[in-house]
Design a protein around this motif. Sequence first.
Motif, PDB file in Angstrom:
ATOM      1  N   ALA A  77       0.932  -1.267   0.037  1.00  0.00           N
ATOM      2  CA  ALA A  77       0.026  -0.280  -0.020  1.00  0.00           C
ATOM      3  C   ALA A  77       1.017   1.349  -0.096  1.00  0.00           C
ATOM      4  CB  ALA A  77      -0.943   0.132   1.352  1.00  0.00           C
ATOM      5  N   LEU A  78       2.006   1.224   0.889  1.00  0.00           N
ATOM      6  CA  LEU A  78       2.706   2.510   0.924  1.00  0.00           C
ATOM      7  C   LEU A  78       3.534   2.584  -0.416  1.00  0.00           C
ATOM      8  CD1 LEU A  78       4.364   2.080   4.639  1.00  0.00           C
ATOM      9  CD2 LEU A  78       2.696   3.598   3.801  1.00  0.00           C
ATOM     10  N   PHE A  79       3.920   1.494  -1.031  1.00  0.00           N
ATOM     11  CA  PHE A  79       4.727   1.621  -2.350  1.00  0.00           C
ATOM     12  C   PHE A  79       3.686   1.987  -3.664  1.00  0.00           C
ATOM     13  CE2 PHE A  79       6.312  -0.282  -6.638  1.00  0.00           C
ATOM     14  CZ  PHE A  79       7.739   0.291  -6.180  1.00  0.00           C
ATOM     15  N   ALA A  80       2.645   1.582  -3.450  1.00  0.00           N
ATOM     16  CA  ALA A  80       1.336   2.153  -4.537  1.00  0.00           C
ATOM     17  C   ALA A  80       1.273   3.433  -4.296  1.00  0.00           C
ATOM     18  CB  ALA A  80       0.205   1.355  -3.979  1.00  0.00           C
ATOM     19  N   CYS A  81       1.530   4.153  -3.282  1.00  0.00           N
ATOM     20  CA  CYS A  81       1.362   5.611  -3.002  1.00  0.00           C
ATOM     21  C   CYS A  81       2.630   6.262  -3.261  1.00  0.00           C
ATOM     22  CB  CYS A  81       1.056   5.975  -1.547  1.00  0.00           C
ATOM     23  SG  CYS A  81      -0.479   5.619  -0.927  1.00  0.00           S
ATOM     24  N   LEU A  82       3.776   5.633  -3.158  1.00  0.00           N
ATOM     25  CA  LEU A  82       5.110   6.261  -3.772  1.00  0.00           C
ATOM     26  C   LEU A  82       5.170   6.061  -5.389  1.00  0.00           C
ATOM     27  CD1 LEU A  82       7.681   4.675  -1.282  1.00  0.00           C
ATOM     28  CD2 LEU A  82       6.702   7.008  -1.386  1.00  0.00           C
ATOM     29  N   SER A  83       4.405   5.485  -5.765  1.00  0.00           N
ATOM     30  CA  SER A  83       4.512   5.289  -7.375  1.00  0.00           C
ATOM     31  C   SER A  83       3.848   6.503  -8.015  1.00  0.00           C
ATOM     32  CB  SER A  83       3.674   3.942  -7.883  1.00  0.00           C
ATOM     33  OG  SER A  83       2.441   4.129  -7.661  1.00  0.00           O
ATOM     34  N   VAL A  84       3.328   7.269  -7.474  1.00  0.00           N
ATOM     35  CA  VAL A  84       2.946   8.597  -8.097  1.00  0.00           C
ATOM     36  C   VAL A  84       4.093   9.416  -8.335  1.00  0.00           C
ATOM     37  CG1 VAL A  84       3.080   9.830  -5.852  1.00  0.00           C
ATOM     38  CG2 VAL A  84       1.407  10.676  -7.623  1.00  0.00           C
ATOM     39  N   THR A 121      -4.420   9.895 -10.808  1.00  0.00           N
ATOM     40  CA  THR A 121      -5.099   8.710 -10.749  1.00  0.00           C
ATOM     41  C   THR A 121      -4.165   8.079  -9.799  1.00  0.00           C
ATOM     42  OG1 THR A 121      -5.993   8.765 -13.080  1.00  0.00           O
ATOM     43  CG2 THR A 121      -5.866   6.702 -12.084  1.00  0.00           C
ATOM     44  N   THR A 122      -3.066   7.867  -9.874  1.00  0.00           N
ATOM     45  CA  THR A 122      -2.227   6.893  -8.903  1.00  0.00           C
ATOM     46  C   THR A 122      -2.436   7.633  -7.568  1.00  0.00           C
ATOM     47  OG1 THR A 122      -0.887   6.517 -10.782  1.00  0.00           O
ATOM     48  CG2 THR A 122       0.124   6.333  -8.107  1.00  0.00           C
ATOM     49  N   ALA A 123      -2.313   8.906  -7.220  1.00  0.00           N
ATOM     50  CA  ALA A 123      -2.419   9.718  -6.130  1.00  0.00           C
ATOM     51  C   ALA A 123      -3.570   9.234  -5.183  1.00  0.00           C
ATOM     52  CB  ALA A 123      -2.273  11.183  -6.290  1.00  0.00           C
ATOM     53  N   ARG A 124      -4.879   9.512  -5.820  1.00  0.00           N
ATOM     54  CA  ARG A 124      -5.908   9.192  -5.528  1.00  0.00           C
ATOM     55  C   ARG A 124      -6.184   7.750  -5.208  1.00  0.00           C
ATOM     56  NH1 ARG A 124      -8.618  10.549  -9.571  1.00  0.00           N
ATOM     57  NH2 ARG A 124      -9.114   8.478 -10.199  1.00  0.00           N
ATOM     58  N   ALA A 125      -5.949   6.901  -6.053  1.00  0.00           N
ATOM     59  CA  ALA A 125      -6.188   5.517  -5.793  1.00  0.00           C
ATOM     60  C   ALA A 125      -5.159   5.009  -4.777  1.00  0.00           C
ATOM     61  CB  ALA A 125      -5.995   4.561  -7.110  1.00  0.00           C
ATOM     62  N   GLY A 126      -3.995   5.429  -4.659  1.00  0.00           N
ATOM     63  CA  GLY A 126      -3.085   5.058  -3.608  1.00  0.00           C
ATOM     64  C   GLY A 126      -3.333   5.343  -2.209  1.00  0.00           C
ATOM     65  N   ILE A 127      -4.109   6.702  -2.044  1.00  0.00           N
ATOM     66  CA  ILE A 127      -4.401   7.127  -0.819  1.00  0.00           C
ATOM     67  C   ILE A 127      -5.812   6.231  -0.500  1.00  0.00           C
ATOM     68  CG2 ILE A 127      -5.676   9.132   0.393  1.00  0.00           C
ATOM     69  CD1 ILE A 127      -3.851  10.831  -1.049  1.00  0.00           C
ATOM     70  N   GLN A 128      -6.742   5.986  -1.377  1.00  0.00           N
ATOM     71  CA  GLN A 128      -7.805   5.131  -1.101  1.00  0.00           C
ATOM     72  C   GLN A 128      -7.365   3.740  -0.694  1.00  0.00           C
ATOM     73  OE1 GLN A 128      -9.801   5.282  -4.739  1.00  0.00           O
ATOM     74  NE2 GLN A 128     -11.025   7.331  -4.282  1.00  0.00           N
ATOM     75  N   TYR A 129      -6.416   3.044  -1.438  1.00  0.00           N
ATOM     76  CA  TYR A 129      -6.036   1.816  -1.025  1.00  0.00           C
ATOM     77  C   TYR A 129      -5.347   1.920   0.394  1.00  0.00           C
ATOM     78  CZ  TYR A 129      -4.117  -2.946  -1.682  1.00  0.00           C
ATOM     79  OH  TYR A 129      -4.035  -4.151  -1.643  1.00  0.00           O
ATOM     80  N   LEU A 130      -4.572   2.809   0.632  1.00  0.00           N
ATOM     81  CA  LEU A 130      -3.547   2.836   2.079  1.00  0.00           C
ATOM     82  C   LEU A 130      -4.731   2.986   3.095  1.00  0.00           C
ATOM     83  CD1 LEU A 130      -1.153   2.788   3.856  1.00  0.00           C
ATOM     84  CD2 LEU A 130      -1.150   5.098   3.252  1.00  0.00           C
ATOM     85  N   SER A 131      -5.762   3.739   2.899  1.00  0.00           N
ATOM     86  CA  SER A 131      -6.721   4.001   4.134  1.00  0.00           C
ATOM     87  C   SER A 131      -7.741   2.909   4.149  1.00  0.00           C
ATOM     88  CB  SER A 131      -7.785   5.399   3.540  1.00  0.00           C
ATOM     89  OG  SER A 131      -8.328   5.148   2.554  1.00  0.00           O
ATOM     90  N   HIS A 132      -8.206   2.241   3.071  1.00  0.00           N
ATOM     91  CA  HIS A 132      -8.950   0.877   3.043  1.00  0.00           C
ATOM     92  C   HIS A 132      -7.942  -0.033   3.789  1.00  0.00           C
ATOM     93  CE1 HIS A 132     -11.092  -2.356   1.689  1.00  0.00           C
ATOM     94  NE2 HIS A 132     -10.223  -2.941   1.109  1.00  0.00           N
ATOM     95  N   VAL A 133      -6.688  -0.405   3.846  1.00  0.00           N
ATOM     96  CA  VAL A 133      -5.951  -1.157   4.500  1.00  0.00           C
ATOM     97  C   VAL A 133      -6.134  -0.729   6.063  1.00  0.00           C
ATOM     98  CG1 VAL A 133      -3.942  -2.211   4.946  1.00  0.00           C
ATOM     99  CG2 VAL A 133      -4.439  -2.004   2.418  1.00  0.00           C
TER     100      VAL A 133
END
Length: 427
Positions: free
Chosen positions: A72-79, A87-99
Amino acid sequence: MKIAKASLISPDRNGAYGTVAIALSFFVFAYSARFGQVSILVYYGLWLPLVFVDYRRVIGSYNSRLWILGFALFACLSVFWSAAPATTARAGIQYLSHVVCALIAMRLVSIRTLVRGAVAGTGILLVYSLLFGVYHLDPLDGTYSFVGAFASKNQLGFYASLGIYFAFVAPMALGERGLWFVASCMVGLLSAYCLVASQSATSVLTTAVIIGIWLGMRMVGFLSPRHRKGLFLASIVCGSMIAVAAVYGGGIDFVLGLFGKDSTLTGRTYLWQQGVEAAMASPLVGVGYQAYWVQGFSEPERLWEEFYIATRSGFHFHNTFIEAMVETGAIGLALLSAVLLATVLGHTKRLLTEDHDTQSSVLFGIAVLLLMRSFVEIDIMNPYHVGSFLLYFAAGKLTLPQGRTKRPAEDVPVRSAPRMAPRMRYR
Protein backbone atom coordinates in the motif's frame (compact mmCIF):
# COMPACT_ATOMS: atom_id res chain seq x y z
CA MET A 1 -27.09 8.45 26.70
CA LYS A 2 -23.57 7.26 27.42
CA ILE A 3 -22.28 4.32 25.36
CA ALA A 4 -19.77 2.04 27.02
CA LYS A 5 -16.44 1.85 25.18
CA ALA A 6 -16.48 -1.93 25.39
CA SER A 7 -19.63 -2.10 23.24
CA LEU A 8 -17.61 -0.55 20.40
CA ILE A 9 -13.99 -1.69 20.74
CA SER A 10 -13.91 -4.82 22.89
CA PRO A 11 -14.01 -8.00 20.72
CA ASP A 12 -15.67 -9.84 23.61
CA ARG A 13 -18.51 -7.36 23.98
CA ASN A 14 -19.02 -5.52 20.67
CA GLY A 15 -20.69 -8.37 18.80
CA ALA A 16 -23.76 -6.32 17.84
CA TYR A 17 -21.81 -3.34 16.51
CA GLY A 18 -19.19 -5.50 14.82
CA THR A 19 -21.78 -7.64 13.04
CA VAL A 20 -23.58 -4.58 11.67
CA ALA A 21 -20.30 -2.91 10.68
CA ILE A 22 -19.05 -5.97 8.78
CA ALA A 23 -22.41 -6.48 7.06
CA LEU A 24 -22.59 -2.83 5.95
CA SER A 25 -18.96 -2.94 4.80
CA PHE A 26 -19.73 -5.93 2.59
CA PHE A 27 -22.69 -4.09 1.08
CA VAL A 28 -20.55 -1.03 0.37
CA PHE A 29 -17.83 -3.15 -1.22
CA ALA A 30 -20.41 -4.74 -3.49
CA TYR A 31 -22.23 -1.61 -4.62
CA SER A 32 -20.00 1.42 -4.03
CA ALA A 33 -19.88 1.92 -7.81
CA ARG A 34 -23.67 2.11 -7.82
CA PHE A 35 -24.23 4.30 -4.74
CA GLY A 36 -21.15 6.49 -5.13
CA GLN A 37 -19.15 8.49 -2.61
CA VAL A 38 -21.83 8.48 0.08
CA SER A 39 -21.44 4.73 0.55
CA ILE A 40 -17.65 5.10 0.85
CA LEU A 41 -18.13 7.72 3.58
CA VAL A 42 -20.40 5.28 5.41
CA TYR A 43 -17.64 2.66 5.25
CA TYR A 44 -15.06 5.07 6.66
CA GLY A 45 -17.55 6.19 9.29
CA LEU A 46 -17.88 2.64 10.58
CA TRP A 47 -14.18 2.18 11.39
CA LEU A 48 -12.10 5.38 11.46
CA PRO A 49 -14.02 7.26 14.22
CA LEU A 50 -13.29 4.35 16.59
CA VAL A 51 -9.74 5.70 16.80
CA PHE A 52 -11.09 8.56 18.93
CA VAL A 53 -12.69 6.12 21.38
CA ASP A 54 -9.38 4.59 22.41
CA TYR A 55 -6.58 5.16 19.91
CA ARG A 56 -4.13 2.86 21.69
CA ARG A 57 -6.48 -0.09 21.59
CA VAL A 58 -7.82 0.61 18.12
CA ILE A 59 -4.52 1.37 16.35
CA GLY A 60 -1.99 -0.52 18.44
CA SER A 61 1.66 -0.74 17.39
CA TYR A 62 2.41 -0.89 13.68
CA ASN A 63 6.02 -1.99 14.10
CA SER A 64 5.00 -5.62 13.60
CA ARG A 65 2.72 -4.75 10.66
CA LEU A 66 5.07 -2.89 8.35
CA TRP A 67 5.24 -5.92 6.08
CA ILE A 68 1.47 -5.71 5.73
CA LEU A 69 1.57 -2.05 4.72
CA GLY A 70 4.46 -2.46 2.27
CA PHE A 71 2.47 -2.74 -0.95
CA ALA A 72 0.00 0.00 0.00
CA LEU A 73 2.83 2.42 0.81
CA PHE A 74 4.67 1.55 -2.39
CA ALA A 75 1.48 2.12 -4.38
CA CYS A 76 1.33 5.64 -2.93
CA LEU A 77 5.01 6.25 -3.72
CA SER A 78 4.49 5.23 -7.35
CA VAL A 79 2.89 8.64 -7.93
CA PHE A 80 6.41 10.01 -8.48
CA TRP A 81 6.93 7.98 -11.67
CA SER A 82 3.32 7.29 -12.63
CA ALA A 83 2.09 7.74 -16.19
CA ALA A 84 -1.09 9.21 -14.65
CA PRO A 85 -0.03 10.92 -11.38
CA ALA A 86 -3.46 12.24 -10.41
CA THR A 87 -5.05 8.79 -10.81
CA THR A 88 -2.27 7.10 -8.86
CA ALA A 89 -2.37 9.64 -6.03
CA ARG A 90 -6.10 9.26 -5.53
CA ALA A 91 -6.12 5.47 -5.85
CA GLY A 92 -3.04 5.04 -3.64
CA ILE A 93 -4.54 7.04 -0.78
CA GLN A 94 -7.80 5.14 -1.13
CA TYR A 95 -6.02 1.80 -0.99
CA LEU A 96 -3.87 2.75 2.02
CA SER A 97 -6.86 4.08 3.98
CA HIS A 98 -8.80 0.94 3.04
CA VAL A 99 -5.99 -1.22 4.46
CA VAL A 100 -5.98 0.84 7.66
CA CYS A 101 -9.73 0.26 8.06
CA ALA A 102 -9.21 -3.48 7.59
CA LEU A 103 -6.49 -3.50 10.27
CA ILE A 104 -8.74 -1.56 12.65
CA ALA A 105 -11.49 -4.12 12.06
CA MET A 106 -8.96 -6.89 12.64
CA ARG A 107 -8.11 -5.60 16.12
CA LEU A 108 -11.71 -5.02 17.18
CA VAL A 109 -13.70 -7.85 15.56
CA SER A 110 -13.59 -11.46 16.74
CA ILE A 111 -13.75 -14.30 14.26
CA ARG A 112 -17.31 -15.16 15.29
CA THR A 113 -18.42 -11.58 14.70
CA LEU A 114 -16.67 -11.55 11.31
CA VAL A 115 -18.48 -14.70 10.19
CA ARG A 116 -21.86 -13.48 11.44
CA GLY A 117 -21.40 -10.11 9.76
CA ALA A 118 -20.29 -11.80 6.53
CA VAL A 119 -23.31 -14.11 6.53
CA ALA A 120 -25.68 -11.20 7.14
CA GLY A 121 -23.97 -8.88 4.65
CA THR A 122 -23.72 -11.46 1.90
CA GLY A 123 -27.37 -12.41 2.34
CA ILE A 124 -28.49 -8.77 2.10
CA LEU A 125 -26.43 -7.91 -0.97
CA LEU A 126 -27.48 -11.07 -2.82
CA VAL A 127 -31.15 -10.36 -2.12
CA TYR A 128 -30.58 -6.88 -3.51
CA SER A 129 -29.06 -8.41 -6.64
CA LEU A 130 -32.01 -10.74 -7.08
CA LEU A 131 -34.44 -7.83 -6.74
CA PHE A 132 -32.64 -5.38 -9.02
CA GLY A 133 -30.36 -7.62 -11.07
CA VAL A 134 -30.12 -8.01 -14.83
CA TYR A 135 -28.73 -10.39 -17.44
CA HIS A 136 -25.77 -9.45 -19.63
CA LEU A 137 -24.60 -10.84 -22.95
CA ASP A 138 -20.98 -11.96 -23.08
CA PRO A 139 -19.87 -10.97 -26.62
CA LEU A 140 -16.87 -13.31 -26.49
CA ASP A 141 -18.81 -16.56 -26.04
CA GLY A 142 -22.30 -15.37 -27.00
CA THR A 143 -24.00 -16.47 -23.76
CA TYR A 144 -26.31 -14.62 -21.39
CA SER A 145 -25.43 -14.65 -17.70
CA PHE A 146 -27.11 -13.26 -14.60
CA VAL A 147 -24.89 -10.50 -13.19
CA GLY A 148 -27.23 -9.29 -10.47
CA ALA A 149 -26.68 -5.65 -9.53
CA PHE A 150 -23.00 -5.94 -10.44
CA ALA A 151 -21.19 -5.09 -13.64
CA SER A 152 -19.80 -8.60 -14.10
CA LYS A 153 -20.89 -12.17 -13.46
CA ASN A 154 -17.49 -12.82 -11.86
CA GLN A 155 -18.24 -10.30 -9.11
CA LEU A 156 -21.60 -11.91 -8.40
CA GLY A 157 -19.92 -15.32 -8.42
CA PHE A 158 -17.26 -14.18 -5.95
CA TYR A 159 -19.81 -12.94 -3.42
CA ALA A 160 -21.81 -16.12 -3.89
CA SER A 161 -18.63 -18.10 -3.17
CA LEU A 162 -18.04 -16.12 0.00
CA GLY A 163 -21.67 -16.62 1.02
CA ILE A 164 -21.35 -20.39 0.66
CA TYR A 165 -18.04 -20.47 2.52
CA PHE A 166 -19.15 -18.36 5.49
CA ALA A 167 -22.50 -20.17 5.68
CA PHE A 168 -20.54 -23.43 5.75
CA VAL A 169 -17.97 -22.52 8.43
CA ALA A 170 -20.53 -20.86 10.71
CA PRO A 171 -21.95 -24.20 11.97
CA MET A 172 -18.93 -26.37 11.10
CA ALA A 173 -16.15 -24.29 12.66
CA LEU A 174 -17.96 -22.04 15.11
CA GLY A 175 -20.78 -24.39 16.05
CA GLU A 176 -23.52 -21.83 15.38
CA ARG A 177 -26.97 -22.97 16.43
CA GLY A 178 -30.42 -21.46 16.66
CA LEU A 179 -31.08 -18.26 14.71
CA TRP A 180 -27.61 -18.02 13.19
CA PHE A 181 -27.74 -21.63 12.06
CA VAL A 182 -31.01 -20.98 10.25
CA ALA A 183 -29.61 -17.76 8.76
CA SER A 184 -26.50 -19.61 7.56
CA CYS A 185 -28.60 -22.28 5.87
CA MET A 186 -30.75 -19.70 4.10
CA VAL A 187 -27.75 -17.64 2.95
CA GLY A 188 -26.00 -20.81 1.80
CA LEU A 189 -28.95 -21.81 -0.39
CA LEU A 190 -29.31 -18.26 -1.73
CA SER A 191 -25.59 -18.12 -2.52
CA ALA A 192 -25.70 -21.50 -4.27
CA TYR A 193 -28.54 -20.29 -6.50
CA CYS A 194 -26.69 -17.07 -7.38
CA LEU A 195 -23.50 -19.03 -8.05
CA VAL A 196 -25.26 -21.29 -10.55
CA ALA A 197 -27.11 -18.36 -12.13
CA SER A 198 -23.89 -16.39 -12.61
CA GLN A 199 -22.32 -19.21 -14.67
CA SER A 200 -18.91 -18.12 -13.41
CA ALA A 201 -16.62 -21.11 -13.92
CA THR A 202 -13.92 -19.54 -11.74
CA SER A 203 -16.24 -19.09 -8.78
CA VAL A 204 -17.85 -22.53 -9.07
CA LEU A 205 -14.52 -24.35 -9.25
CA THR A 206 -12.80 -22.36 -6.48
CA THR A 207 -15.81 -22.76 -4.19
CA ALA A 208 -15.82 -26.53 -4.57
CA VAL A 209 -12.05 -26.74 -4.13
CA ILE A 210 -11.91 -24.52 -1.04
CA ILE A 211 -14.65 -26.48 0.74
CA GLY A 212 -12.74 -29.69 0.00
CA ILE A 213 -9.44 -28.20 1.22
CA TRP A 214 -11.08 -26.89 4.39
CA LEU A 215 -12.57 -30.29 5.18
CA GLY A 216 -9.20 -31.89 4.51
CA MET A 217 -7.45 -29.57 6.94
CA ARG A 218 -10.22 -30.25 9.44
CA MET A 219 -9.49 -33.96 9.27
CA VAL A 220 -5.75 -33.30 9.56
CA GLY A 221 -6.44 -31.37 12.76
CA PHE A 222 -7.58 -34.52 14.52
CA LEU A 223 -4.06 -35.96 14.27
CA SER A 224 -1.10 -35.16 16.49
CA PRO A 225 1.06 -32.17 15.37
CA ARG A 226 3.85 -34.51 14.19
CA HIS A 227 1.52 -36.57 12.02
CA ARG A 228 -0.26 -33.46 10.71
CA LYS A 229 2.87 -32.15 9.00
CA GLY A 230 3.59 -35.47 7.31
CA LEU A 231 0.06 -35.88 6.03
CA PHE A 232 -0.02 -32.25 4.89
CA LEU A 233 3.16 -32.66 2.84
CA ALA A 234 1.86 -35.89 1.35
CA SER A 235 -1.37 -34.12 0.38
CA ILE A 236 0.57 -31.37 -1.38
CA VAL A 237 2.56 -33.93 -3.37
CA CYS A 238 -0.58 -35.86 -4.36
CA GLY A 239 -2.41 -32.67 -5.25
CA SER A 240 0.47 -31.49 -7.44
CA MET A 241 0.52 -34.82 -9.27
CA ILE A 242 -3.22 -34.68 -9.86
CA ALA A 243 -2.96 -31.10 -11.14
CA VAL A 244 -0.18 -32.02 -13.58
CA ALA A 245 -2.16 -35.04 -14.79
CA ALA A 246 -5.24 -32.84 -15.28
CA VAL A 247 -3.29 -30.31 -17.35
CA TYR A 248 -1.56 -32.79 -19.62
CA GLY A 249 -4.35 -35.37 -19.68
CA GLY A 250 -7.06 -33.05 -20.92
CA GLY A 251 -8.88 -32.82 -17.60
CA ILE A 252 -8.79 -29.04 -17.59
CA ASP A 253 -10.34 -28.81 -21.05
CA PHE A 254 -13.06 -31.24 -19.99
CA VAL A 255 -13.96 -29.23 -16.90
CA LEU A 256 -13.91 -25.94 -18.79
CA GLY A 257 -16.09 -27.51 -21.47
CA LEU A 258 -18.79 -28.10 -18.87
CA PHE A 259 -19.03 -24.32 -18.48
CA GLY A 260 -18.82 -23.56 -22.17
CA LYS A 261 -15.19 -22.42 -21.95
CA ASP A 262 -12.11 -23.43 -23.88
CA SER A 263 -8.41 -23.61 -23.02
CA THR A 264 -7.99 -19.90 -23.75
CA LEU A 265 -10.36 -19.11 -20.85
CA THR A 266 -12.43 -16.94 -23.20
CA GLY A 267 -9.52 -14.80 -24.27
CA ARG A 268 -7.74 -14.54 -20.94
CA THR A 269 -4.59 -16.25 -22.14
CA TYR A 270 -4.26 -13.60 -24.86
CA LEU A 271 -4.90 -10.89 -22.25
CA TRP A 272 -2.17 -12.36 -20.03
CA GLN A 273 0.25 -12.28 -22.95
CA GLN A 274 -0.54 -8.60 -23.50
CA GLY A 275 -0.03 -7.94 -19.81
CA VAL A 276 3.39 -9.57 -19.76
CA GLU A 277 4.46 -7.49 -22.75
CA ALA A 278 3.19 -4.31 -21.03
CA ALA A 279 5.09 -5.21 -17.85
CA MET A 280 8.38 -5.41 -19.76
CA ALA A 281 8.13 -1.69 -20.55
CA SER A 282 8.92 -0.87 -16.91
CA PRO A 283 9.78 -4.14 -15.15
CA LEU A 284 11.19 -2.75 -11.90
CA VAL A 285 8.63 -0.17 -10.69
CA GLY A 286 5.79 -0.36 -13.24
CA VAL A 287 3.79 2.45 -14.81
CA GLY A 288 2.20 3.50 -11.52
CA TYR A 289 -0.59 2.12 -9.36
CA GLN A 290 -3.80 2.04 -11.46
CA ALA A 291 -2.05 4.12 -14.14
CA TYR A 292 -2.41 1.63 -17.00
CA TRP A 293 -6.17 1.41 -17.58
CA VAL A 294 -6.60 5.13 -18.22
CA GLN A 295 -8.82 6.53 -20.95
CA GLY A 296 -6.83 8.13 -23.74
CA PHE A 297 -3.85 5.79 -23.52
CA SER A 298 -3.40 3.82 -26.74
CA GLU A 299 -2.83 0.30 -25.36
CA PRO A 300 -5.82 0.12 -22.97
CA GLU A 301 -8.00 1.71 -25.63
CA ARG A 302 -7.00 -1.06 -28.03
CA LEU A 303 -7.73 -3.81 -25.49
CA TRP A 304 -11.07 -2.27 -24.55
CA GLU A 305 -12.05 -2.32 -28.20
CA GLU A 306 -10.87 -5.90 -28.74
CA PHE A 307 -12.80 -7.16 -25.72
CA TYR A 308 -15.94 -5.11 -26.44
CA ILE A 309 -15.68 -2.98 -23.27
CA ALA A 310 -17.90 -0.09 -24.32
CA THR A 311 -17.63 1.69 -20.97
CA ARG A 312 -13.80 1.80 -21.27
CA SER A 313 -13.45 1.14 -17.56
CA GLY A 314 -13.60 -1.66 -15.01
CA PHE A 315 -11.24 -3.92 -16.94
CA HIS A 316 -7.98 -5.61 -15.94
CA PHE A 317 -5.60 -8.41 -16.90
CA HIS A 318 -7.51 -11.05 -14.92
CA ASN A 319 -4.36 -12.05 -13.05
CA THR A 320 -3.20 -10.43 -9.83
CA PHE A 321 0.49 -11.07 -10.43
CA ILE A 322 0.48 -9.71 -14.00
CA GLU A 323 -1.59 -6.69 -12.96
CA ALA A 324 0.77 -5.97 -10.06
CA MET A 325 3.79 -6.32 -12.35
CA VAL A 326 2.34 -3.89 -14.91
CA GLU A 327 1.34 -1.25 -12.36
CA THR A 328 4.02 -1.55 -9.66
CA GLY A 329 6.76 -3.63 -11.24
CA ALA A 330 8.79 -6.39 -9.64
CA ILE A 331 9.03 -4.47 -6.36
CA GLY A 332 5.27 -4.12 -5.98
CA LEU A 333 4.73 -7.71 -7.07
CA ALA A 334 7.13 -8.94 -4.39
CA LEU A 335 5.49 -6.82 -1.68
CA LEU A 336 1.94 -7.91 -2.55
CA SER A 337 2.93 -11.56 -2.99
CA ALA A 338 4.64 -11.48 0.40
CA VAL A 339 1.41 -10.43 2.11
CA LEU A 340 -0.65 -13.08 0.33
CA LEU A 341 1.79 -15.96 0.80
CA ALA A 342 2.66 -15.04 4.40
CA THR A 343 -1.04 -15.02 5.25
CA VAL A 344 -1.63 -18.45 3.72
CA LEU A 345 1.49 -19.99 5.26
CA GLY A 346 1.01 -18.30 8.62
CA HIS A 347 -2.47 -19.68 9.20
CA THR A 348 -1.42 -23.04 7.76
CA LYS A 349 1.41 -23.23 10.29
CA ARG A 350 -0.95 -22.46 13.15
CA LEU A 351 -3.32 -25.20 12.06
CA LEU A 352 -0.46 -27.70 11.86
CA THR A 353 1.06 -26.80 15.23
CA GLU A 354 -1.87 -25.71 17.40
CA ASP A 355 -4.96 -27.59 18.54
CA HIS A 356 -8.47 -26.25 17.85
CA ASP A 357 -7.43 -22.88 16.43
CA THR A 358 -10.85 -21.82 15.17
CA GLN A 359 -9.70 -18.39 14.06
CA SER A 360 -6.93 -19.70 11.82
CA SER A 361 -9.24 -22.42 10.54
CA VAL A 362 -11.66 -19.82 9.15
CA LEU A 363 -9.00 -17.38 7.93
CA PHE A 364 -7.01 -20.19 6.32
CA GLY A 365 -9.93 -20.92 3.99
CA ILE A 366 -10.30 -17.24 3.08
CA ALA A 367 -6.58 -16.86 2.36
CA VAL A 368 -6.43 -19.99 0.18
CA LEU A 369 -9.54 -18.88 -1.72
CA LEU A 370 -7.93 -15.51 -2.46
CA LEU A 371 -4.70 -17.25 -3.50
CA MET A 372 -6.52 -19.50 -5.98
CA ARG A 373 -8.51 -16.62 -7.43
CA SER A 374 -5.39 -14.46 -7.77
CA PHE A 375 -4.43 -16.38 -10.90
CA VAL A 376 -7.60 -15.31 -12.73
CA GLU A 377 -8.84 -12.21 -10.86
CA ILE A 378 -7.44 -9.16 -9.00
CA ASP A 379 -9.55 -9.32 -5.84
CA ILE A 380 -6.79 -8.01 -3.55
CA MET A 381 -5.46 -5.06 -5.58
CA ASN A 382 -8.34 -2.58 -5.43
CA PRO A 383 -9.62 -0.35 -2.62
CA TYR A 384 -13.15 -0.88 -1.31
CA HIS A 385 -13.09 -4.52 -2.38
CA VAL A 386 -14.09 -7.38 -0.12
CA GLY A 387 -11.07 -9.42 -1.25
CA SER A 388 -8.48 -6.88 -0.14
CA PHE A 389 -10.40 -6.24 3.09
CA LEU A 390 -10.41 -9.93 4.01
CA LEU A 391 -6.76 -10.39 3.02
CA TYR A 392 -5.48 -7.64 5.30
CA PHE A 393 -7.88 -8.71 8.05
CA ALA A 394 -6.45 -12.24 7.91
CA ALA A 395 -2.87 -11.00 7.64
CA GLY A 396 -3.28 -8.67 10.60
CA LYS A 397 -4.57 -11.46 12.84
CA LEU A 398 -1.17 -13.14 12.49
CA THR A 399 0.44 -10.19 14.27
CA LEU A 400 -1.75 -10.53 17.36
CA PRO A 401 -0.80 -12.88 20.20
CA GLN A 402 -2.71 -16.13 20.09
CA GLY A 403 -5.37 -16.67 22.68
CA ARG A 404 -8.26 -14.62 23.91
CA THR A 405 -7.94 -10.88 23.52
CA LYS A 406 -7.82 -9.10 26.84
CA ARG A 407 -10.24 -6.34 27.60
CA PRO A 408 -8.99 -2.78 27.94
CA ALA A 409 -8.04 -1.83 31.46
CA GLU A 410 -10.80 0.77 31.73
CA ASP A 411 -13.41 -1.90 30.97
CA VAL A 412 -12.28 -4.27 33.70
CA PRO A 413 -14.40 -3.75 36.80
CA VAL A 414 -12.39 -2.59 39.79
CA ARG A 415 -13.20 -4.33 43.01
CA SER A 416 -13.08 -2.23 46.10
CA ALA A 417 -10.94 -3.47 48.93
CA PRO A 418 -12.88 -5.47 51.52
CA ARG A 419 -13.75 -3.52 54.62
CA MET A 420 -11.85 -4.65 57.63
CA ALA A 421 -13.75 -5.29 60.78
CA PRO A 422 -12.75 -2.97 63.63
CA ARG A 423 -9.99 -4.48 65.72
CA MET A 424 -11.22 -5.46 69.21
CA ARG A 425 -9.15 -4.52 72.15
CA TYR A 426 -8.99 -7.06 74.90
CA ARG A 427 -8.11 -6.23 78.41
